[in-house]
Design a protein around this motif. Structure first.
Motif, PDB file in Angstrom:
ATOM      1  N   GLU A  15       3.059   1.054  -4.666  1.00 44.59           N
ATOM      2  CA  GLU A  15       2.735   0.062  -5.687  1.00 44.59           C
ATOM      3  C   GLU A  15       3.690   0.139  -6.879  1.00 44.59           C
TER       4      GLU A  15
ATOM      5  N   SER B   9      -2.402   5.099  -6.835  1.00 46.49           N
ATOM      6  CA  SER B   9      -1.884   4.900  -5.487  1.00 46.49           C
ATOM      7  C   SER B   9      -2.455   5.979  -4.579  1.00 46.49           C
TER       8      SER B   9
ATOM      9  N   TRP C 136       0.843  -1.187   0.000  1.00 44.82           N
ATOM     10  CA  TRP C 136       0.000   0.000   0.000  1.00 44.82           C
ATOM     11  C   TRP C 136       0.888   1.249   0.000  1.00 44.82           C
TER      12      TRP C 136
ATOM     13  N   GLY D  94      -4.595  -1.409  -5.676  1.00 46.86           N
ATOM     14  CA  GLY D  94      -4.743  -2.819  -5.351  1.00 46.86           C
ATOM     15  C   GLY D  94      -5.618  -3.596  -6.309  1.00 46.86           C
TER      16      GLY D  94
ATOM     17  N   HIS E 245      -1.672  -5.094  -3.997  1.00 41.89           N
ATOM     18  CA  HIS E 245      -0.665  -4.034  -4.075  1.00 41.89           C
ATOM     19  C   HIS E 245       0.743  -4.606  -4.232  1.00 41.89           C
TER      20      HIS E 245
END
Length: 695
Positions: free
Chosen positions: A174, A515, A171, A499, A198
């Motif tokens: 990425e 992100s 997280w 993700g 991620h």
């Protein structure tokens, strides 16, 4: 022009792309066997290739292992299996029997059956330029347990060495690019989280260790799937490497039987001979033209209210932000979390998708009308797959979440995951989303998904493992249905940032929130990795306030805009409190972006200098007769002298006009010597340079 031909004498097929060829055949036992993947060859030239099955030379090493088109478990095949089945009597081995094939334009289907059991397997190939799309379909007349069903096995030419390019992360960090020598044995890239993840992404590129940005052969494969996935590279001492990939994970099985076929997701493969830059440009063209829902459409400049308001959402506050955003030239206003239920924080209300009347006394329609009246489209944040335990939905239907009957329900972000594989949950989600979009004139959904699966059980179902694939299928179906019923609707995919990023979701979403980290130096690296496979047309990038909430680092507004302008520009700061000077500069930057947007979002990307720990990084987009160059000095050390930036992708026979300076440059000089950047001295200096080819 893409073409597929069949050689009846050799029982082989040749897929001829624009500049590459893919070939396969049936061996003496009807096993689909790889022949060639690489530069363009004619069908007659493919016939010259040695495709004879070689005899075993000892009892341990099969010289033909690793060339199966879909490596099936069984017999003396010990390569990494792409297909593993278990029949009712416990038999595992699959024995291929060729049935027939069909060629329909750029699509080839080859049909097989097991020699004894009532299992049928179809291998599919579809040509998209030089991209080969592959998938597998299974069906059976009696129940068969499928332990593993990959979409394809890709066999690469024998090489002295192999290098893997892929991305890793977490997280807020990425798509970090990695290049490593391929280990011998099996290397697995995977997600067991129910979402893309991620920490990795379902693609890999392979070269012989010598490819550069501009030179060398590169093979790449990418999976179009947004749930759990697995890619396995297998390197043997015989000098062969394969990549096998598909949905699923160890310990999760599929069932195939009457009325229950199984179709795997598309896995796409691409060969290029112009280095990593050419590979990326080919992938970008494929995604824009064959994956994204509206390939030629330009994405609007958006404003998102999250960092300005958090959960403190009011109608008056959103109106003030909307008015300020419209004055900046923003085209899409997106209200984020906090507009529904008892949603005053992340602990409650998720799942209760009705407007909070304390915050919006007359509902959302007045705010939507205001935004539309300001000349902007209206977007809104949703998280359909999640629920807070502190919600009316969960209190009424606690059985709707993923759970096991005698296990604690693990919470992340105070959330549980709804089981979208259940028909009643999918119908509930469609009902409120359809009403939200239709009744309020919503133009854009930011579709979030803020936690992975846990306790992924389905008590009472006779095949609980099916939720792992059917959840993702249901999300796809819901997005597809909403888009069909509301043709003007556009969607941004998000899962705690990046993700949920893959070719599967990009077939339904117009862009992806790259992100949650908007720190400019981190974003240069995140965007560098993102762009290895995915185009700028799909990469959302915001300008937010100082300091970054992730890194606590500050950067000049100019630098923040220039970094975000290399993708789909958005603004996410608290613009009500920006100074007049900053607002004026933002208007100037948004106007500049709207001018260069066709080049950025539809153009060919050239990575001129990749991000490093400091120094200058630069990239360039070329579209038709226009060029845009982005240059960023991250940090200056030792008063290093400025050097010109050599461009790429230009016509050396033409001259190029810089409309801002009035200077013209020879294309040949820009390619051979470079462009003077004129970057201001000091850290965090940047420039956006426009060039126009003179006809």
């Amino acid at each position: 022009m893409a073409e597929i031909s069949f050689d009846a004498d050799r029982r082989g097929w040749v897929l001829s792309g624009e500049s590459s060829t893919y070939a396969l055949r049936l061996d003496e036992d009807d096993v689909p066997t790889h022949v060639f993947w690489g530069p363009k060859l004619t069908a007659a030239e493919v016939r010259e290739l040695d495709t004879e099955t070689r005899p075993w030379w000892d009892g341990f090493n099969d010289p033909d292992e690793g060339i199966g088109e879909l490596a099936a478990d069984g017999g003396t095949r010990y390569w990494t299996p792409a297909l593993q089945v278990r029949f009712g009597d416990g038999t595992r081995a699959l024995e291929w029997r060729y049935q027939d094939h069909e060629i329909t334009g750029p699509h080839l289907e080859i049909r097989f059956a097991d020699r004894h059991y009532p299992l049928r397997v179809s291998l599919h190939y579809r040509l998209r330029g030089d991209v080969v799309e592959r998938w597998t379909e299974l069906s059976a007349d009696t129940d068969v347990e499928v332990v593993r069903a990959d979409s394809a096995t890709w066999a690469l030419p024998v090489s002295d060495d192999y290098r893997l390019s892929h991305v890793t992360g977490r997280w807020a960090a990425e798509t970090q690019l990695r290049r490593v020598s391929a280990p011998h044995g099996e290397t697995v890239f995977a997600s067991r989280r129910g979402i893309t993840g991620h920490h990795a992404n379902p693609w890999v590129m392979v070269d012989d260790g010598t490819a550069t940005e501009r030179h060398g052969e590169v093979y790449g494969v990418a999976l179009a799937w947004s749930g759990s996935w697995r890619l396995t590279t297998t390197r043997a001492s015989t000098g062969r490497l394969t990549v096998s990939g598909g949905f699923g994970q160890d310990g999760v099985t599929h069932r195939v039987g009457p009325g229950r076929p199984l179709r795997t997701p598309v896995m796409a493969g691409l060969y290029t001979r112009g280095g990593f830059g050419a590979a990326s440009r080919a992938w970008h063209a494929y995604v824009r033209e064959h994956v994204l829902p509206h390939p030629g459409e330009l994405r609007p400049v958006l404003y998102n209210s999250w960092e300005a308001t958090g959960f403190d959402v009011t109608e008056a506050g959103q109106r003030a932000l909307a008015e300020r955003a419209a004055a900046l030239g923003v085209e899409l206003f997106v209200m984020d979390d906090g507009w529904f239920g008892a949603r005053t924080g992340d602990h409650a209300g998720l799942g209760d998708w009705h407007v909070n009347r304390e915050r919006f006394p007359d509902g959302l329609k007045p705010l939507v009308a205001t935004v539309h009246g300001l000349g902007m489209r209206f977007g809104i944040w949703v998280e359909p797959e999640m629920v807070n335990p502190d919600s009316d939905l969960y209190r009424a239907h606690p059985d709707r979440v993923l759970h096991h009957p005698h296990r604690r329900r693990s919470e992340l972000r105070n959330q549980l995951v709804l089981n979208f594989a259940r028909a009643d949950v999918a119908a509930w989600a469609h009902e409120w989303l359809d009403r939200l979009v239709g009744e309020h004139g919503v133009d854009f959904l930011k579709w979030d998904m803020n936690r992975p699966f846990s306790e992924a059980g389905w008590p009472g179902d006779d095949d609980p493992d099916r939720l792992w694939t059917e959840h993702t299928d249901a999300v796809y179906a819901l997005m597809d249905r909403l888009r069909a019923d509301h043709p003007g609707l556009r969607i941004e995919a998000c899962a705690g940032g990046g993700g949920r990023l893959d070719l599967g979701v990009l077939a339904r979403a117009d862009q992806v929130w790259t992100s949650d980290n908007t720190d400019t130096l981190d974003r240069l690296r995140i965007q560098h990795g993102f762009g290895q496979l995915y185009p700028a047309r799909a990469m959302s990038a915001w300008v937010t306030d100082n300091p970054s909430f992730v890194t606590a680092r500050s950067a000049p507004l100019r630098f923040r805009f220039h970094v975000a302008m290399a993708g789909v520009l958005g603004v996410g700061g608290d613009i009500v409190h920006w100074s007049d000077e900053d607002l004026a500069f933002a208007r100037e930057m948004i106007a500049l972006y709207r001018d260069i947007r066709p080049v950025v979002q539809l153009g060919a990307l050239y990575r001129l200098r990749p991000p490093a720990d400091d120094g200058v990084t630069a990239l360039q987009y070329v579209h038709e007769d226009r060029v845009v160059v982005f240059a960023y000095r991250q940090a200056a050390h030792f008063n290093d002298p400025a050097r010109p930036l050599r461009l790429d992708g230009l016509d050396p026979a033409h001259r190029y006009l810089d409309p801002d300076s009035g200077r013209t440059h020879s294309g040949a000089v820009l390619l051979a010597h470079g462009l003077p950047l004129g970057l201001p001295t000091g850290d965090f200096s940047s420039a956006v340079i426009r060039l126009q080819r003179k006809i």
